[in-house]
Design a protein around this motif. Structure first.
Motif, short mmCIF file in Angstrom:
data_model
loop_
_atom_site.label_atom_id
_atom_site.label_comp_id
_atom_site.label_asym_id
_atom_site.label_seq_id
_atom_site.Cartn_x
_atom_site.Cartn_y
_atom_site.Cartn_z
N SER A 68 -1.71 -10.26 -8.61
CA SER A 68 -2.48 -10.56 -7.53
C SER A 68 -3.97 -10.56 -7.46
O SER A 68 -5.00 -11.14 -6.97
CB SER A 68 -1.94 -10.32 -6.32
N LYS A 93 -5.90 -12.37 -9.47
CA LYS A 93 -6.13 -13.07 -9.25
C LYS A 93 -7.83 -13.54 -8.19
O LYS A 93 -8.08 -14.01 -8.06
CB LYS A 93 -5.09 -14.56 -8.61
N TRP A 114 -4.00 -20.31 -14.06
CA TRP A 114 -3.65 -18.74 -13.30
C TRP A 114 -2.64 -19.39 -11.57
O TRP A 114 -2.49 -18.60 -10.56
CB TRP A 114 -4.21 -17.51 -13.08
N VAL A 157 -5.10 -20.38 -9.10
CA VAL A 157 -6.10 -20.24 -8.43
C VAL A 157 -6.31 -21.58 -7.74
O VAL A 157 -7.31 -22.21 -9.02
CB VAL A 157 -6.97 -19.20 -8.88
#
Ligand code: NSP
Length: 223
Positions: A39, A42, A101, A103
């Motif tokens: 995380s 990201k 990912w 995002v």
């Protein structure tokens, strides 16, 4: 005969602690050690996309100043133009990577450290800021990423395979050569700069180092 110590070499020796803080940050170490929190990665990805978009007009301003202000205009301009072209690829890469990912780039707001860094870049765009000063910032910004990500690719690193491509993006040899070309430009400019410009350029280097550390902190702590 001993090689002459360049201004950038003097600065890197003098500010080694701060420089290592930017290039060996815990965020980078966590990639290198293989225990990165995804995380955090990201967060970095989304925030860096915003940063790179703000970086483009800054680099364009360095290009303009190189054209107007350097004796060796063409040589400098070509190197910097290569940087602009690389940023075009970099933006496409961020979009592709964000998709991979999960995002959502369009819904990300810049965090405080990012806003402050982008504001700093904007302040350097002003025509009053000398070419030499902006070139120092440009060299430092690119080199910090190069050294940081190259560190994650060293033989003894445990970088997760899914992050290797990210590290290659800035840690590869040809990006390293490009950073060396920027450093040569900077040293050539600094050789003939006034004391006042040299002082301003060194202060700018320190501001870049601080902003880079804050940028890594922002991603690492997920604030
Ligand atoms: C914060 C930051 N610094 C440097 C780079 C390298 N262009 C970057 N993408 N982002």
């Amino acid at each position: 005969m001993q090689a002459k110590i360049t201004v950038t070499e003097t600065w890197l020796r003098k500010h080694r602690h701060l420089y290592d803080g930017a290039t060996r940050h815990p965020f980078i170490r966590s990639i290198r050690d293989g225990n990165i929190d995804i995380s955090a990665f990201k967060t970095w990805l989304g925030q860096d996309y915003i940063f790179v978009r703000a970086f483009v007009p800054f680099v364009a301003s360095v290009l303009t100043k190189a054209y107007k202000g350097s004796d060796d205009g063409n040589g400098d301009v070509e190197v910097i133009l290569g940087g602009v072209a690389a940023l075009h690829d970099e933006i496409s890469w961020f979009k592709k990577e964000a998709f991979k990912w999960g995002v959502q780039l369009s819904s990300i707001a810049p965090q405080k450290a990012n806003q402050e860094y982008c504001r700093f870049l904007e302040s350097l765009i002003s025509p009053e800021v000398e070419y030499t000063v902006t070139a120092v910032a440009f060299w430092a910004i690119e080199t910090i990423y190069q050294e940081s990500f190259a560190h994650c690719l060293e033989d003894d690193s445990k970088t997760p395979p899914e992050l290797k491509e990210t590290c290659q993006r800035w840690g590869n040899e040809s990006f390293g050569e490009y950073c060396n070309s920027l450093r040569n430009i900077v040293d050539r400019q600094l050789e003939k700069a006034s004391d006042d410009v040299i002082t301003k350029a060194e202060a700018t280097l320190l501001r870049v180092l601080e902003h880079e550390v804050d940028f890594w902190n922002m991603s690492h702590r997920r604030t």
